[in-house]
Design an enzyme around this catalytic site. Structure first.
Site, PDB file in Angstrom:
ATOM      1  N   LEU A 140     121.209 -24.437  -9.540  1.00  0.00           N
ATOM      2  CA  LEU A 140     120.737 -25.554  -8.724  1.00  0.00           C
ATOM      3  C   LEU A 140     119.561 -25.040  -7.903  1.00  0.00           C
ATOM      4  O   LEU A 140     119.652 -23.986  -7.271  1.00  0.00           O
ATOM      5  CB  LEU A 140     121.866 -26.047  -7.810  1.00  0.00           C
ATOM      6  CG  LEU A 140     121.693 -27.391  -7.107  1.00  0.00           C
ATOM      7  CD1 LEU A 140     121.433 -28.516  -8.094  1.00  0.00           C
ATOM      8  CD2 LEU A 140     122.933 -27.715  -6.270  1.00  0.00           C
ATOM      9  N   ASP A 141     118.450 -25.755  -7.931  1.00  0.00           N
ATOM     10  CA  ASP A 141     117.234 -25.310  -7.253  1.00  0.00           C
ATOM     11  C   ASP A 141     117.464 -25.066  -5.764  1.00  0.00           C
ATOM     12  O   ASP A 141     118.292 -25.742  -5.137  1.00  0.00           O
ATOM     13  CB  ASP A 141     116.119 -26.350  -7.415  1.00  0.00           C
ATOM     14  CG  ASP A 141     115.575 -26.413  -8.837  1.00  0.00           C
ATOM     15  OD1 ASP A 141     115.733 -25.421  -9.571  1.00  0.00           O
ATOM     16  OD2 ASP A 141     114.994 -27.448  -9.193  1.00  0.00           O
TER      17      ASP A 141
END
Length: 237
Positions: A47-48
């Site tokens: 997840l960024d």
């Protein structure tokens, strides 16, 4: 809980943390609590840093389930800024181009989004962890080197508008999609389809498989739980 035999943990990733930050924090806390030097810990999907929400973490022997868990459907709530683009397709990089938005209406948005339902081909972002010749795409991008990234076949199961601020040109959508979908790239493609450009200004992963973000805990809550949690040890073979 028996973390060495294996547990599956669900975290609400804080803003600016990487998925590896979550894994590193969990590993450090567990090694300290268990009194061990090493412990297998891994996550089931990156997840960024500028996104928040569900990150699934496996420990011990449950790390063998990572590939299986990565295949689960994911749900996101994303806010797009229409009329402007950035090289990273989010707020990591500054705006590099501005486009007209006078032609954009809610009706046009609804019509455009229908083209992204079902199977779609998507080119991952240049600033991503996609591997090209053994290196991550972002390694090339940060050096200003151009590389060809091949499109991937994905599935968008659901795509709906949650809100549209016509004055600010900000669009919030809910996306249910398959493994490997880049919401930043989806924002880019929606912007191109609207002939206005777009980039992400907020992203939250709200579900992985059957696990919603309301069932997740923060790393800080996990640290507090460990202080009083009874810890099991695997039976020696």
């Amino acid at each position: 809980m028996n973390f060495e035999s294996g547990e599956i943990l669900y975290f609400d990733k804080p803003l600016h943390w990487t998925s590896f930050d979550v894994v590193g924090k969990v590993r450090w806390l567990l090694c300290k609590r268990l009194g061990v030097k090493k412990l297998k810990v891994g996550h089931t999907g990156t997840l960024d840093p500028l996104a928040t929400g569900v990150v699934v973490v496996c420990t011990g022997k449950k790390t063998k389930l990572i590939d299986e868990l990565q295949a689960h459907v994911k749900e996101y709530v994303a806010t797009l800024q229409l009329g402007a683009t950035t090289p990273s397709y989010d707020l990591e990089k500054p705006i590099d181009a501005i486009y007209p938005t006078q032609h954009i209406s809610r009706q046009l948005i609804d019509e455009t989004l229908t083209h992204f339902l079902g199977q779609i081909w998507q080119v991952p972002p240049t600033f991503s962890a996609v591997k090209i010749d053994g290196k991550r795409a972002y390694e090339y991008a940060r050096k200003g080197e151009e590389v060809e990234i091949k499109p991937k076949l994905l599935v968008i199961d659901e795509l709906e508008v949650l809100s549209f601020d016509e004055q600010a040109m900000q669009l919030t959508i809910r996306v249910v999609c398959s493994k490997g979908t880049y919401i930043r790239a989806l924002a880019r493609d929606i912007g191109e389809a609207l002939q206005s450009g777009a980039h992400l200004i907020a992203l939250r992963r709200t579900r992985v498989g059957e696990i919603g973000v309301d069932q997740c805990i923060s790393p800080e809550q996990f640290a507090q739980m460990l202080e009083t949690m009874p810890i099991e040890r695997p039976v020696s073979e």
